[in-house]
Design an enzyme around this catalytic site. Structure first.
Site, PDB file in Angstrom:
ATOM      1  N   LYS A   1       0.814  -1.216   0.000  1.00 52.08           N
ATOM      2  CA  LYS A   1       0.000   0.000   0.000  1.00 52.08           C
ATOM      3  C   LYS A   1       0.855   1.278   0.000  1.00 52.08           C
ATOM      4  O   LYS A   1       2.064   1.226   0.179  1.00 52.08           O
ATOM      5  CB  LYS A   1      -0.932  -0.008   1.229  1.00 52.08           C
ATOM      6  CG  LYS A   1      -1.926  -1.175   1.212  1.00 52.08           C
ATOM      7  CD  LYS A   1      -2.838  -1.122   0.020  1.00 52.08           C
ATOM      8  CE  LYS A   1      -3.975  -2.122   0.050  1.00 52.08           C
ATOM      9  NZ  LYS A   1      -3.591  -3.530   0.056  1.00 52.08           N
TER      10      LYS A   1
HETATM   11  C1  LIG Z   1      -9.932  -2.417  -1.085  1.00 51.58           C
HETATM   12  C2  LIG Z   1      -9.280  -3.274  -0.039  1.00 51.58           C
HETATM   13  N1  LIG Z   1      -9.949  -3.486   1.105  1.00 51.58           N
HETATM   14  C3  LIG Z   1      -9.416  -4.202   2.091  1.00 51.58           C
HETATM   15  C4  LIG Z   1      -8.157  -4.749   1.983  1.00 51.58           C
HETATM   16  C5  LIG Z   1      -7.640  -5.581   3.109  1.00 51.58           C
HETATM   17  O1  LIG Z   1      -6.599  -4.955   3.784  1.00 51.58           O
HETATM   18  P1  LIG Z   1      -5.608  -5.841   4.668  1.00 51.58           P
HETATM   19  O2  LIG Z   1      -4.827  -6.689   3.747  1.00 51.58           O
HETATM   20  O3  LIG Z   1      -4.773  -4.827   5.386  1.00 51.58           O
HETATM   21  O4  LIG Z   1      -6.455  -6.632   5.595  1.00 51.58           O
HETATM   22  C6  LIG Z   1      -7.435  -4.565   0.797  1.00 51.58           C
HETATM   23  C7  LIG Z   1      -6.100  -5.109   0.527  1.00 51.58           C
HETATM   24  O5  LIG Z   1      -5.332  -5.630   1.122  1.00 51.58           O
HETATM   25  C8  LIG Z   1      -8.000  -3.808  -0.239  1.00 51.58           C
HETATM   26  O6  LIG Z   1      -7.352  -3.602  -1.387  1.00 51.58           O
END
Ligand SMILES: Cc1ncc(COP(=O)(O)O)c(C=O)c1O
Length: 377
Positions: free
Chosen positions: A190
């Site tokens: 990210k």
């Molecule tokens: C749009 C979106 N929402 C939620 C997530 C989930 O985040 P995490 O991996 O930090 O749980 C991601 C990617 O990882 C994402 O691209």
């Protein structure tokens, strides 16, 4: 010429965190402090992030997925409720709707900005609709003015999934500060990378207090082992927060680089009919987490063929998200716009360390494999 990236094996991976000495110093400081679970960096990261996006409240948590779960629980979404979810996007939001026992109701996206289609939402509202989650796909902001006009009329709460849209702006507001709760991710790919980690932001004191409680086992602050509600452990460690905070200090640089990459790709490919980009609305200043291109349906090679050729040239890319109507857990009705995007999207390498000569080389290869001779508009 650059060597292959150690981790991915590709000369140009699709994503990569930007880690420098300031990140190492901050993480070492957290380690040396002995505060490796909670600690001062957690507070600093929360305050700094809230300030950066002009949010009243920001709360770190263990992931973007945990952030979505906290938002839904704080809004008291549960069994019997329905939640509108975009038909195209990462599945974390839909998964958390299912995890709280509610029903995700998928609404297709717009063919131009690839985000939730406001013209279709009303068709899917029922008396059970409790909340709506927008996903700001790849960093582009959904049509929030039209969406909020509807949700306000129907008294439906809005969660913004901003995992891909940190620091994107829309009509003078930062992503995450437009709906009721904004959810961010700091996973390694990210814009700000903390290894894993997330953040919820809100302008509501009440929602903030609820999320604070739910994040830490539901334990009432100041009362050891008294659980006011049955909560979770969604805390971020001080080590992750140190990295997140150090990344936040170079946010201007990280955003500038991402803008430069977006401009470069768009300038290079705008004249070729085989490739098009996500619409940027006039009121929007996106920071793209990924620069995705859409291959024309009449292109000579399929998206998967192009990905394979690029991989052979040392360039890693990512395909579009698989749509919910193609995966077993979601029982989604057909989502034709999402499906077309899903099959033809290709995410090009996007990370702060890319220089113009790297981008030139990537563009040349993409052109070689995805564009026919004489395909100018
Ligand atoms: C749009 C979106 N929402 C939620 C997530 C989930 O985040 P995490 O991996 O930090 O749980 C991601 C990617 O990882 C994402 O691209």
């Amino acid at each position: 010429m650059k060597d292959a990236d150690q981790k991915s094996g590709f000369k140009y991976p699709w994503a990569k965190p930007y880690i420098d000495e300031s990140d190492r110093v901050a993480v070492n400081q957290a380690l040396d402090s002995g505060w490796i679970s909670d600690g001062e960096f957690v507070r600093r990261f929360e305050q700094g992030f809230a300030h950066a996006i002009q949010a009243d409240h920001a709360l770190t948590c263990s992931s973007g997925t945990a952030a979505l779960m906290l938002a839904l629980l704080a809004l008291e979404v549960g069994p019997g409720d329905e939640v509108i979810v975009p038909g195209y996007g990462f599945a974390g939001a839909a998964n958390m709707v299912l995890a709280v026992g509610a029903k995700p109701v998928f609404v297709d996206v717009c063919a131009d900005d690839w985000c939730l289609d406001p013209s279709q939402i009303e068709l899917f509202f029922t008396p059970q609709t409790k909340a709506l989650i927008v996903i700001h796909n790849y960093g582009a902001i959904a049509h929030m003015d039209r969406i909020l006009a509807l949700t306000n009329r129907y008294n439906v709460k809005v969660v913004e999934d901003c995992a891909e849209a940190a620091f994107s702006e829309y009509q003078g507001l930062f992503a995450g500060c437009i709906g009721d709760v904004g959810c961010f991710s700091f996973q390694a790919a990210k814009t700000l990378a903390a290894g894993e980690g997330g953040m919820v932001v809100t302008q509501s004191e009440d929602l903030y207090e609820r999320m604070l409680l739910l994040r830490n086992h539901g334990m009432q602050p100041g009362r050891h082992y008294f659980h006011a509600v049955a909560g979770h452990n969604f805390r971020m460690t001080n080590l992750q927060a140190a990295l997140g905070w150090a990344q936040l200090q170079k946010k201007e640089f990280l955003c500038r680089r991402r803008r430069m990459i977006t401009d470069y790709y768009r300038d290079f490919f705008h004249k070729y009919r085989e490739l098009s980009f996500q619409l940027i609305k006039p009121s929007e200043h996106p920071i793209f987490w990924a620069n995705a291109v859409l291959l024309d349906e009449n292109a000579e090679h399929t998206r998967d063929e192009v990905m394979k050729s690029l991989a052979a040239a040392g360039i890693e890319t990512r395909p579009g998200f698989v749509t919910f109507d193609q995966m077993p857990p979601y029982q989604a009705h057909p989502l034709p716009v999402a499906r077309a995007l899903s099959e033809r999207i290709l995410c090009l390498p996007t990370y702060a360390a890319l220089e113009k000569n790297d981008l030139h080389e990537i563009c040349r290869e993409v052109k070689r494999h995805a564009v026919k001779e004489k395909s100018f508009f």
